[in-house]
Design a protein around this motif. Structure first.
Motif, PDB file in Angstrom:
ATOM      1  N   THR A 620       0.826  -1.204   0.000  1.00 57.26           N
ATOM      2  CA  THR A 620       0.000   0.000   0.000  1.00 57.26           C
ATOM      3  C   THR A 620       0.860   1.253   0.000  1.00 57.26           C
ATOM      4  OG1 THR A 620      -0.098   0.167   2.416  1.00 57.26           O
ATOM      5  CG2 THR A 620      -1.760  -1.225   1.339  1.00 57.26           C
ATOM      6  N   SER A 621       0.239   2.338  -0.409  1.00 54.28           N
ATOM      7  CA  SER A 621       0.790   3.674  -0.194  1.00 54.28           C
ATOM      8  C   SER A 621      -0.268   4.475   0.551  1.00 54.28           C
ATOM      9  CB  SER A 621       1.134   4.350  -1.527  1.00 54.28           C
ATOM     10  OG  SER A 621      -0.017   4.483  -2.343  1.00 54.28           O
ATOM     11  N   GLY A 622       0.166   5.349   1.410  1.00 52.63           N
ATOM     12  CA  GLY A 622      -0.772   6.142   2.189  1.00 52.63           C
ATOM     13  C   GLY A 622      -1.365   5.402   3.370  1.00 52.63           C
ATOM     14  N   HIS A 623      -0.813   4.243   3.710  1.00 55.70           N
ATOM     15  CA  HIS A 623      -1.357   3.479   4.831  1.00 55.70           C
ATOM     16  C   HIS A 623      -1.045   4.175   6.152  1.00 55.70           C
ATOM     17  CE1 HIS A 623      -1.800   0.256   7.811  1.00 55.70           C
ATOM     18  NE2 HIS A 623      -2.583  -0.335   6.942  1.00 55.70           N
ATOM     19  N   ARG A 624      -2.002   4.174   7.045  1.00 49.36           N
ATOM     20  CA  ARG A 624      -1.829   4.769   8.372  1.00 49.36           C
ATOM     21  C   ARG A 624      -2.018   3.669   9.409  1.00 49.36           C
ATOM     22  NH1 ARG A 624      -5.667   7.710   7.905  1.00 49.36           N
ATOM     23  NH2 ARG A 624      -7.197   6.474   9.060  1.00 49.36           N
ATOM     24  N   GLU A 625      -1.092   3.566  10.344  1.00 44.93           N
ATOM     25  CA  GLU A 625      -1.213   2.544  11.384  1.00 44.93           C
ATOM     26  C   GLU A 625      -2.468   2.786  12.221  1.00 44.93           C
ATOM     27  OE1 GLU A 625       0.147  -0.129  11.758  1.00 44.93           O
ATOM     28  OE2 GLU A 625       2.037  -0.059  10.678  1.00 44.93           O
ATOM     29  N   VAL A 626      -3.210   1.723  12.451  1.00 45.72           N
ATOM     30  CA  VAL A 626      -4.471   1.817  13.175  1.00 45.72           C
ATOM     31  C   VAL A 626      -4.462   0.805  14.316  1.00 45.72           C
ATOM     32  CG1 VAL A 626      -6.968   1.575  13.021  1.00 45.72           C
ATOM     33  CG2 VAL A 626      -5.707   2.541  11.101  1.00 45.72           C
ATOM     34  N   PRO A 627      -4.651   1.241  15.557  1.00 46.18           N
ATOM     35  CA  PRO A 627      -4.695   0.293  16.672  1.00 46.18           C
ATOM     36  C   PRO A 627      -6.006  -0.487  16.685  1.00 46.18           C
ATOM     37  CG  PRO A 627      -5.136   2.509  17.449  1.00 46.18           C
ATOM     38  CD  PRO A 627      -4.774   2.643  15.991  1.00 46.18           C
ATOM     39  N   VAL A 628      -6.050  -1.521  17.519  1.00 47.94           N
ATOM     40  CA  VAL A 628      -7.257  -2.326  17.681  1.00 47.94           C
ATOM     41  C   VAL A 628      -7.711  -2.238  19.131  1.00 47.94           C
ATOM     42  CG1 VAL A 628      -6.714  -3.898  15.794  1.00 47.94           C
ATOM     43  CG2 VAL A 628      -5.885  -4.410  18.098  1.00 47.94           C
ATOM     44  N   GLY A 629      -8.889  -2.769  19.387  1.00 53.06           N
ATOM     45  CA  GLY A 629      -9.455  -2.673  20.726  1.00 53.06           C
ATOM     46  C   GLY A 629      -8.538  -3.209  21.806  1.00 53.06           C
ATOM     47  N   ALA A 630      -7.788  -4.277  21.492  1.00 52.91           N
ATOM     48  CA  ALA A 630      -6.878  -4.866  22.472  1.00 52.91           C
ATOM     49  C   ALA A 630      -5.744  -3.919  22.845  1.00 52.91           C
ATOM     50  CB  ALA A 630      -6.310  -6.179  21.939  1.00 52.91           C
ATOM     51  N   ASP A 631      -5.542  -2.855  22.066  1.00 55.90           N
ATOM     52  CA  ASP A 631      -4.522  -1.862  22.395  1.00 55.90           C
ATOM     53  C   ASP A 631      -5.015  -0.859  23.433  1.00 55.90           C
ATOM     54  OD1 ASP A 631      -2.362  -2.647  20.629  1.00 55.90           O
ATOM     55  OD2 ASP A 631      -3.641  -2.003  18.980  1.00 55.90           O
ATOM     56  N   GLY A 632      -6.279  -0.964  23.835  1.00 60.64           N
ATOM     57  CA  GLY A 632      -6.808  -0.072  24.856  1.00 60.64           C
ATOM     58  C   GLY A 632      -7.431   1.209  24.335  1.00 60.64           C
ATOM     59  N   ILE A 633      -7.768   1.252  23.065  1.00 57.17           N
ATOM     60  CA  ILE A 633      -8.374   2.463  22.510  1.00 57.17           C
ATOM     61  C   ILE A 633      -9.822   2.586  22.980  1.00 57.17           C
ATOM     62  CG2 ILE A 633      -6.874   2.462  20.507  1.00 57.17           C
ATOM     63  CD1 ILE A 633      -9.120   1.211  18.908  1.00 57.17           C
ATOM     64  N   GLU A 634     -10.366   3.790  22.901  1.00 52.11           N
ATOM     65  CA  GLU A 634     -11.729   4.044  23.359  1.00 52.11           C
ATOM     66  C   GLU A 634     -12.678   4.385  22.224  1.00 52.11           C
ATOM     67  OE1 GLU A 634     -11.629   7.017  26.360  1.00 52.11           O
ATOM     68  OE2 GLU A 634     -10.469   5.803  27.788  1.00 52.11           O
ATOM     69  N   GLU A 635     -12.141   4.794  21.095  1.00 55.71           N
ATOM     70  CA  GLU A 635     -12.976   5.157  19.956  1.00 55.71           C
ATOM     71  C   GLU A 635     -12.460   4.465  18.705  1.00 55.71           C
ATOM     72  OE1 GLU A 635     -13.070   9.351  19.546  1.00 55.71           O
ATOM     73  OE2 GLU A 635     -14.149   9.710  21.431  1.00 55.71           O
TER      74      GLU A 635
END
Length: 690
Positions: A620-635
């Motif tokens: 890919t190009s333009g990919h942005r790292e995205v966390p998952v629920g197990a990372d402790g995110i709230e939204e």
């Protein structure tokens, strides 16, 4: 074929703490993690409760034999692919690894006057109401110092094991009804019933010295057909280099091909992907040359308990990364049809290929059609005979005569089965058969209510008509027209997925019938807790809205899978759900029976998959790292959309690629962005009426 895990008597895979449950939050059976021993022959997340799993329970003990069956708390657990270790409340350190048809146990005992390793050959199923399994016949015999073997016959199926416990200072005896048998070398039970069952097996025991001194390292080999193979050589191979370190045997699990490299992603996301891939390759089990039902050699696959899920995601994954095993699976399905009269809808090593026939029809046909399109080596003339004949069996006869059958989902299954079989017939030069089958494949339309654009009212397995109304049929262009066109179809999908709707409250423990009825009345996608509608998010592709697919799949990958206990949103169904996760993470989804993959934004910036033609790379190009629920995110993190695509350097305007392109190897380049683009809105995936 052999597996081993801590067994509490609860859920069939592992030492589950929860009772059997189909609605709401399950109730805990135990306050702590505990196990009564280590069992074998586990199925992987299937719902066919009881049957032949959790057999050959091995229990290390320092208590008298009378305490067999007691459960002890687990401490200091370690679990990796092919290795499990824990310490029981009794102070016994337990280590287990598995290989091809073998399991290796090692137990380190504390200081004790008596240390025992007890093998129960009659214990099976679940230790819950109506969950246990009773053998019909059984025998166990001592073969001399440290060696024993036995067979139990369950639902007409023999499960046989060979046990070796090497080392000095250990005695061995048979036991029956928790009593040791002095001087006996064999037990035979010609007829067992619930009222006459008494536990039996073999026991090795000895006196242990100072705490921490090593106890027993036992090797257990299993096979299906009694006497089919001498297990001694298999045991010797497994035991070499393992008795001192069970971790040494894990290499046996690394044979299937797997993605060679995944770049990026948070540690939690990478862990979930690795776990999903591992789950995807556990089942079906294979007992090659050891079918208990027919004498000829060749592949024999069982634990195909949930073909209604496997054919959509797991079988295409096997075809991509383990094509030899996929061919073995299909050859085994053909043999089942030849020997037993039907392609199995679910096959759990119990005679009767039509046992699950109410749940679905003609599910082997899409897998066979895909395999033929890929040129997999099977006797295709013989396969076509069985494919065509199978379409007339069970519900197929009513479909042939009336063009519609209830449960209505079988009408979709059978129409698709005709379409898949027609493709094979045409490729083999049987134009007359192909034309006849293709004509009946158009009868899928009979399943729909033209007034609503949804399926007709009927009975449904694990869902309702909304869950099944967005199946990816082989003529999606006509399906969308039947619903009133792109806008109307997208509107129905939006309603199903809850776009713009208020949040709902999830049911808790023991929900009332009224609460459940209110939830079902929403006609809403329930997430991936069950798989009848696992392909529904990709239906948007056929209506020119791949951006909607991106949003739904992104949310599922973010929130529905985790790294700890409860990390799956529902029953894995022998790897069908985990295979969904693997494909979705790669930005692809297979359309079974049509030799087609739909393209979506992947979860990783780059992935390389080993395929028969070499390597298929998604970058890919333009990919942005995205966390998952197990990372402790709230939204929910922002969604990424495919803005343009190139396949092997050439612009790709479509949202799909052929299975042949993927299996040949190459490079799929995807430009991603934070907003949807015109990509995929005009060019649609192929349909029969194109």
């Amino acid at each position: 074929m052999v597996s081993a895990c801590a067994y509490s008597g609860a859920y069939p895979t592992g030492y589950g703490r929860y009772g059997k449950n189909t609605e709401g939050v399950p109730e805990e059976m135990f306050e702590t993690l505990q196990a009564s021993g280590f069992t074998h022959f586990q199925q992987s997340g299937t719902g066919a409760i009881r049957k032949y799993y959790n057999y050959v329970r091995v229990t290390p003990m320092v208590q008298p034999l009378d305490d067999l069956g007691e459960a002890w708390a687990l401490h200091d657990e370690t679990a990796t692919a092919g290795y499990y270790a824990t310490t029981l409340d009794t102070g016994i350190r337990c280590e287990i690894t598995v290989g091809e048809k073998v399991a290796v146990h090692r137990y380190t005992f504390p200081e004790s006057r008596s240390a025992r390793v007890v093998v129960d050959l009659s214990c099976g199923g679940l230790a819950i109401d109506l969950g246990s399994t009773v053998p019909l016949r059984a025998h166990v015999e001592s073969l001399g110092y440290g060696r024993a073997q036995g067979t139990v016959v369950l639902e007409g199926v023999p499960l046989s094991v060979h046990v070796e416990v090497p080392g000095s200072g250990w005695r061995q005896m048979l036991w029956h009804d928790r009593r040791l048998i002095e001087g006996g070398t064999r037990l035979d039970f010609d007829r067992i019933r619930q009222t006459t069952l008494r536990r039996s097996g073999c026991c090795s025991w000895g006196r242990r010295g100072p705490a921490g001194r090593r106890g027993a390292a036992g090797v257990l080999a299993a096979w299906l057909r009694p006497g089919a193979r001498e297990p001694g050589a298999r045991v010797q191979r497994a035991g070499a280099g393992v008795r001192r370190d069970p971790r040494a045997h894990r290499g046996a699990l690394g044979r299937p091909r797997r993605p060679r490299q995944v770049d990026g992603g948070t540690p939690a996301r990478r862990q979930v992907l690795a776990t999903a891939l591992y789950h995807s390759l556990i089942k079906p089990c294979f007992g090659d040359d050891e079918s208990p039902f027919w004498p000829s050699s060749g592949p024999f696959a069982f634990d195909i308990c949930t073909m209604w899920d496997l054919y959509k995601t797991q079988v295409p994954l096997l075809m991509a990364i383990a094509p030899d095993r996929a061919a073995d699976l299909l050859e085994s399905l053909i043999r089942v049809c030849e020997e037993e009269g039907n392609f199995p809808i679910g096959y759990r090593m119990a005679r009767g290929a039509d046992r699950f026939f109410r749940q679905a029809s003609a599910l082997a046909h899409p897998a066979l059609a895909d395999a033929h399109a890929l040129g997999m080596p099977l006797d295709w003339s013989w396969a076509l005979v069985h494919m065509a004949d199978d379409l007339r069996r069970l519900y197929g006869e009513d479909f042939f005569e009336h063009g519609i059958v209830h449960p209505i989902s079988h009408t979709l299954d059978l129409a698709h089965g005709h379409h898949c079989t027609a493709a094979v017939a045409r490729a083999l030069g049987d134009k007359r058969l192909a034309d006849e089958l293709q004509e009946r494949s158009r009868w899928w339309v009979n399943a729909f209510d033209l007034a609503t654009g949804l399926l007709r009212d009927s009975e449904f397995y694990e869902g309702g008509k909304w869950n099944y109304s967005f199946r990816l049929v082989h003529d999606m262009r006509a399906r969308i027209a039947l619903a009133g066109g792109d806008a109307a179809f997208v509107g129905m999908l939006d309603d199903f997925f809850g776009f713009g709707a208020a949040p709902v409250t999830q049911p808790g423990q023991r929900p009332s019938p009224a609460e459940m009825a209110a939830g079902f009345a929403l006609n809403r996608f329930e997430g991936l807790n069950n798989e009848p509608d696992m392909e529904a998010p990709w239906a948007y592709h056929y209506a020119g809205r791949p951006d909607r697919t991106a949003e739904i799949v992104h949310a599922a990958l973010t929130w529905q899978f985790g790294t700890g206990p409860g990390g799956l949103p529902g029953n894995d169904d022998s790897g069908g759900l985990s295979s969904w996760y693997v494909w979705a993470s790669l930005g692809l989804f297979p359309i079974a029976g049509q030799s087609l993959f739909l393209v979506n934004a992947p979860a990783f910036p780059r992935a390389a998959v080993a395929v028969s033609g070499g390597e298929f790379v998604i970058e890919t190009s333009g990919h942005r790292e995205v966390p998952v629920g197990a990372d402790g995110i709230e939204e929910t993190p922002p969604v990424q959309y495919v803005r343009s695509a190139r396949l092997n350097g050439r612009p790709m305007e479509t949202t799909h690629l052929s299975a042949q392109d993927l299996h040949a190897g190459g490079v799929l380049q995807l430009e991603l962005g934070p907003e949807p683009s015109p990509w995929g809105r005009a060019a649609r995936p192929p349909s029969l009426s194109d």
